[in-house]
Design a protein around this motif. Structure first.
Motif, short mmCIF file in Angstrom:
data_model
loop_
_atom_site.label_atom_id
_atom_site.label_comp_id
_atom_site.label_asym_id
_atom_site.label_seq_id
_atom_site.Cartn_x
_atom_site.Cartn_y
_atom_site.Cartn_z
N TYR A 258 -16.07 11.79 -3.95
CA TYR A 258 -14.90 10.94 -4.13
C TYR A 258 -14.97 10.20 -5.45
CZ TYR A 258 -14.10 11.66 0.88
OH TYR A 258 -13.89 12.22 2.11
N CYS A 259 -13.79 10.03 -6.04
CA CYS A 259 -13.62 9.19 -7.22
C CYS A 259 -12.64 8.09 -6.86
CB CYS A 259 -13.06 9.99 -8.39
SG CYS A 259 -14.12 11.34 -8.94
N VAL A 260 -12.96 6.86 -7.25
CA VAL A 260 -12.10 5.72 -6.99
C VAL A 260 -11.92 4.96 -8.30
CG1 VAL A 260 -11.82 3.55 -5.75
CG2 VAL A 260 -12.80 5.52 -4.58
N LEU A 261 -10.67 4.76 -8.70
CA LEU A 261 -10.36 4.06 -9.93
C LEU A 261 -9.98 2.62 -9.61
CD1 LEU A 261 -9.87 4.42 -13.05
CD2 LEU A 261 -7.44 4.69 -12.46
N ILE A 262 -10.66 1.66 -10.25
CA ILE A 262 -10.32 0.24 -10.05
C ILE A 262 -9.84 -0.34 -11.37
CG2 ILE A 262 -12.04 0.01 -8.22
CD1 ILE A 262 -13.75 -1.62 -10.21
N ASN A 263 -9.01 -1.39 -11.25
CA ASN A 263 -8.49 -2.05 -12.44
C ASN A 263 -9.40 -3.22 -12.83
OD1 ASN A 263 -7.90 -4.14 -10.64
ND2 ASN A 263 -5.76 -3.53 -10.42
N GLY A 264 -8.93 -4.01 -13.79
CA GLY A 264 -9.76 -5.10 -14.28
C GLY A 264 -10.02 -6.20 -13.27
N ASP A 265 -9.17 -6.26 -12.23
CA ASP A 265 -9.38 -7.25 -11.17
C ASP A 265 -10.27 -6.74 -10.05
OD1 ASP A 265 -7.78 -9.07 -12.47
OD2 ASP A 265 -5.94 -8.45 -11.44
N GLU A 270 -6.34 4.13 -7.70
CA GLU A 270 -6.15 5.55 -7.38
C GLU A 270 -7.45 6.13 -6.86
OE1 GLU A 270 -3.65 8.12 -6.55
OE2 GLU A 270 -2.82 6.87 -8.16
N THR A 271 -7.32 7.18 -6.05
CA THR A 271 -8.50 7.89 -5.53
C THR A 271 -8.35 9.38 -5.77
OG1 THR A 271 -7.58 8.15 -3.31
CG2 THR A 271 -8.85 6.14 -3.74
N PHE A 364 -11.58 -2.02 3.52
CA PHE A 364 -11.15 -0.62 3.42
C PHE A 364 -11.32 0.08 4.77
CE2 PHE A 364 -12.93 -1.84 -0.74
CZ PHE A 364 -11.79 -1.74 -1.52
N PRO A 365 -10.52 -0.28 5.76
CA PRO A 365 -10.70 0.28 7.10
C PRO A 365 -10.43 1.78 7.18
CG PRO A 365 -8.67 -1.00 6.98
CD PRO A 365 -9.40 -1.24 5.70
N ASN A 366 -9.59 2.31 6.28
CA ASN A 366 -9.21 3.72 6.34
C ASN A 366 -9.99 4.60 5.37
OD1 ASN A 366 -7.18 3.10 8.26
ND2 ASN A 366 -5.78 2.49 6.61
N TYR A 367 -10.94 4.00 4.67
CA TYR A 367 -11.76 4.76 3.72
C TYR A 367 -12.97 5.36 4.44
CZ TYR A 367 -9.37 3.25 -0.57
OH TYR A 367 -8.47 3.05 -1.57
N THR A 368 -13.44 6.49 3.93
CA THR A 368 -14.71 7.04 4.41
C THR A 368 -15.85 6.22 3.81
OG1 THR A 368 -14.99 8.57 2.57
CG2 THR A 368 -13.66 9.33 4.45
N PRO A 369 -17.04 6.30 4.39
CA PRO A 369 -18.18 5.58 3.79
C PRO A 369 -18.42 5.95 2.34
CG PRO A 369 -18.73 6.27 6.01
CD PRO A 369 -17.41 6.89 5.69
N ALA A 374 -18.06 4.63 -3.50
CA ALA A 374 -17.51 4.81 -4.85
C ALA A 374 -16.89 3.51 -5.36
CB ALA A 374 -16.48 5.94 -4.85
N VAL A 375 -16.21 2.79 -4.46
CA VAL A 375 -15.65 1.48 -4.84
C VAL A 375 -16.76 0.54 -5.28
CG1 VAL A 375 -14.45 -0.57 -3.99
CG2 VAL A 375 -13.66 1.70 -3.30
N SER A 376 -17.84 0.50 -4.53
CA SER A 376 -18.96 -0.39 -4.85
C SER A 376 -19.61 -0.03 -6.17
CB SER A 376 -19.99 -0.35 -3.72
OG SER A 376 -21.06 -1.22 -3.98
N ILE A 377 -19.70 1.27 -6.46
CA ILE A 377 -20.28 1.71 -7.73
C ILE A 377 -19.44 1.20 -8.89
CG2 ILE A 377 -20.72 3.74 -9.16
CD1 ILE A 377 -21.46 5.21 -6.53
#
Length: 761
Positions: A258-265, A270-271, A364-369, A374-377
């Protein structure tokens, strides 16, 4: 019982009181002389015979016991003996029956399986905690002694002269035996056990503190690092740095990446799911075709969203994945002239724990582990302090991080306390933006570390802020509208920052100094400094709009503050009965020059050494130079021949008539010309064997040179070693950059005991 039998009168015949003996012992000379009884001990004891003490021997034993108790209870005796015990105590370790079976050369306790009379003062760091832990697990038994077993020069022999009369008559010698017996009983039966328990407790506390401080230092290294930054960031971008978290688990389970894109906040924009990215793209199999499709999907994703940096978890085949992603980025740079996208390997320890945490499941209740990972990374790159703080929760997920190899022997409460202290220091150094916290769930966990708030008050304040429809405009509103206690406000105000835009500064409720570390109690001095630096008229000093305009102007051009004489200002404050405020005034000037400047260590990627231990799942303690490891032979290392190879002399076997290649040692060439053709033309010569290639049980590749295969001379490694064979080897050097190691399996090296780092795994 002894007192009821009046043995205290017999005790006086020993010649010294416990207090007098203590004086002699403390001063190390016979300050008080022993008074000698005229009667033999047995004769003196007959007067005290009774039903409980029917014989002189029992009477004397009771008297010795009474004297021993008095000596042991004397504070000055305890002080002297305690000091000597702490200086001279010897530690012995004896394996239990279970320990004899379990502690082999591979066991962590093998280094102290048998210890005899080791001075306890020689123990350093966490050594004692290792031994104590082994005792708790039933593997060894620890014992402390004052003197080496069998020695005649004991501590009792040294101090008995202070309760001794130096004469040779039978009378004196008989009483001396009684006195020595009392001293021996006081030390061996009473004081030594007490002091042994005290010393063990002291050593345990020192070793525990060592573990706690090491754990705290490790956390500090993580959260003291500033967020990832990008040079020459396009100011037209309102979203700040875009970070792509990449999670590819190289497990046997058929799980996608999985790839997860986060913004500056730090919010997800996007995933992307890559189901076959972890497989090889070589060959013509269906998996290889799907892998190519995933690479194309990733290429399109990067081209569309253009993240500034990609965070990749540093585990498994991370380096291979990094090379594949880098090839895509390089192609995009050449074909579409996009800005460079950096790739950073990220320690996966925190993301692995976060993905299963309660906070991750709430957000993130609907996300897989793996998606949460990926979000945490990505967030780890955005702000290490904020992301690691997610594990400081009621479940104490922070304790699942391996802070120290011995942390299981430290109470969870103390470990949490020490880690919390470090979070408090770092969070208050950086400051908390309450308006940002209200809007972003992942940031809210930091509020509990603000000085003066804590978890309970922080949660209550956050709840009130969420109910408030507008942003918090000033610190003062915390007291006026949110009913924060004045004492609590004074404690926390300087660590709460409220960011304002230039348009906001026109509002009457806005105080520009709320965006600085300057405490509300000293706002008046900051305003005075700004007005003086700009040389405003005195009558304007009381106008609030003038103060705000002066602050705004001085924040835009802080160099004007350099002309102020702050020492003179401090002297004036002293005349007004303030204490010395020089440091405070200089801090105010620095803060006006750079509001809430981030004083953390600038971001830097993992070092080669850190990458090595993360990829190998080892630690500097478990794998180092001198470690003896089990490895599997996977091939023969050869040096390819070069066209200008000197001194190539083929040899002819006189018995068979065949020629032998001097490099690969193939010996079935009927003609000499075929050797030259084999070497020069066809390129079929594999080269000279220079050693063997091995794979360690941790996945690290290793190399053993031919000279290090055996103490005997070996020409061809294939004659000595078979591929697939498992052998023991010793680590000579570690190549952190290439994730490999140079080894030796010579018997003399394996049996060498002079290596201080020698450790069998």
């Amino acid at each position: 019982m002894c007192k009821d039998a009046n043995l205290n009168n017999l005790a006086k015949s020993f010649g010294l009181t416990a207090t007098q003996f203590a004086d002699n012992l403390a001063d190390q000379y016979n300050k008080h002389t022993v008074e000698q009884s005229p009667l033999m001990p047995e004769d003196a004891a007959k007067k005290f015979e009774c039903r409980r003490f029917p014989t002189p021997d029992k009477v004397l034993a009771g008297a010795r016991y009474m004297i021993a108790q008095q000596i042991a209870a004397e504070p000055n005796v305890r002080a002297s003996v305690r000091q000597a015990f702490n200086d001279r105590a010897l530690l012995s370790v004896t394996p239990t029956k279970r320990g004899l079976q379990e502690i082999d050369d591979f066991h962590p306790c093998s280094s102290f399986k048998f210890i005899k009379d080791k001075p306890i003062r020689d123990l350093t760091g966490d050594e004692f905690l290792k031994m104590y832990g082994a005792e708790k697990e039933g593997l060894v038994t620890l014992s402390l002694s004052m003197d080496k077993e069998g020695t005649k020069d004991t501590y009792i022999e040294e101090i008995k002269t202070f309760f001794y009369r130096d004469e040779f008559s039978q009378l004196v010698q008989s009483w001396n035996e009684q006195r020595v017996g009392a001293v021996t009983h006081a030390l061996q039966k009473i004081l030594y056990p007490i002091l042994s328990a005290e010393l063990i407790k002291k050593m345990l506390e020192e070793a525990t503190l060592h573990v706690l401080k090491k754990s705290k230092m490790k956390l500090r290294k993580w959260i003291q690092m500033a967020p990832y930054t990008v040079e020459n960031l396009d100011e037209s971008s309102n979203s700040g740095i875009k970070i792509l978290g990449f999670c590819i688990r190289d497990s046997t389970e058929d799980k996608p990446g999985y790839c997860v894109l986060i913004n500056g906040d730090g919010e997800v924009e996007e995933t992307l799911t890559l189901s076959y990215f972890k497989y090889s793209s070589k060959g013509t199999t269906d998996l290889a075709k799907h892998k190519e499709e995933d690479l194309e999907k990733l290429r399109d994703f990067l081209l569309e969203h253009k993240p500034h940096v990609i965070g990749l978890c540093c585990e498994g085949r991370a380096q291979q994945h990094q090379r594949e992603i880098q090839q895509i980025i390089t192609a995009l740079e050449q074909q579409h002239q996009i800005d460079t996208i950096a790739i950073e390997l990220v320690d996966a320890t925190v993301p692995r724990i976060y993905k299963e945490s309660s906070r991750a499941q709430v957000e993130f209740p609907n996300y897989t582990p793996e998606q949460r990972m990926a979000v945490s990374i990505a967030r780890r790159l955005r702000d290490p302090l904020t992301e690691i703080s997610q594990l400081m929760n009621f479940s104490n997920d922070i304790l699942t991080i391996p802070w120290h190899s011995l942390q299981r022997f430290v109470s969870e409460e103390r470990m949490v306390q020490y880690l919390t202290e470090e979070f408090i220091v770092q969070v208050n150094s950086v400051g908390i933006d309450l308006n940002f916290a209200v809007e972003h769930y992942h940031y809210q966990n930091l509020i509990q570390f603000v000085c003066g708030l804590g978890p309970r008050k922080g949660a209550a304040l956050l709840k009130l802020l969420k109910q408030h429809t507008e942003n918090l405009e000033s610190r003062a509103l915390l007291v006026q509208e949110f009913k924060l206690g004045s004492r609590v406000f004074l404690n926390c105000a300087g660590f709460i920052k409220i960011q304002h835009s230039r348009e906001d500064s026109l509002s009457d409720n806005v105080q520009l100094l709320d965006s600085t570390r300057i405490h509300p109690e000293t706002y008046i001095w900051a305003e005075k400094m700004a007005i003086d630096a700009l040389e405003y008229e005195d009558e304007e000093e009381d106008d609030n709009h003038v103060k705000q305009r002066a602050l705004e102007e001085i924040m835009d051009d802080p160099e004007k503050l350099r002309d102020l004489d702050l020492d003179a200002f401090a002297i004036e404050l002293e005349r007004q009965e303030y204490p010395d405020k020089r440091i405070t005034l200089y801090d105010i000037r620095d803060e006006l020059s750079n509001r809430y400047a981030d004083k953390r260590v600038p971001y830097h990627g993992l070092t080669n050494e850190e990458k090595f231990y993360l990829l190998s799942n080892e630690s500097p303690e478990s794998f180092k130079e001198g470690s003896i490891v089990l490895c599997k032979v996977i091939g023969i290392a050869r040096r390819k021949p070069k066209g200008d190879e000197p001194d190539i002399q083929p040899k002819r076997n006189e018995e068979t008539g065949m020629w032998q290649c001097p490099l690969c040692l193939r010996d079935n060439f009927p003609e000499l010309s075929e050797i030259w053709n084999h070497f020069d033309t066809t390129g079929s010569c594999p080269g000279q064997a220079v050693g063997i290639r091995v794979r360690l049980d941790n996945g690290v590749l290793g190399f053993i040179a031919t000279k290090n295969l055996s103490d005997q001379k070996i020409t061809n490694p294939e004659e000595r070693i078979k591929i697939g064979k498992q052998i023991y080897a010793k680590v000579l050097r570690i190549n952190y950059e290439k994730v490999s190691a140079d080894l030796t399996c010579k018997t003399s090296d394996l049996n060498s005991s002079d290596d201080k780092n020698r450790q069998v795994r």
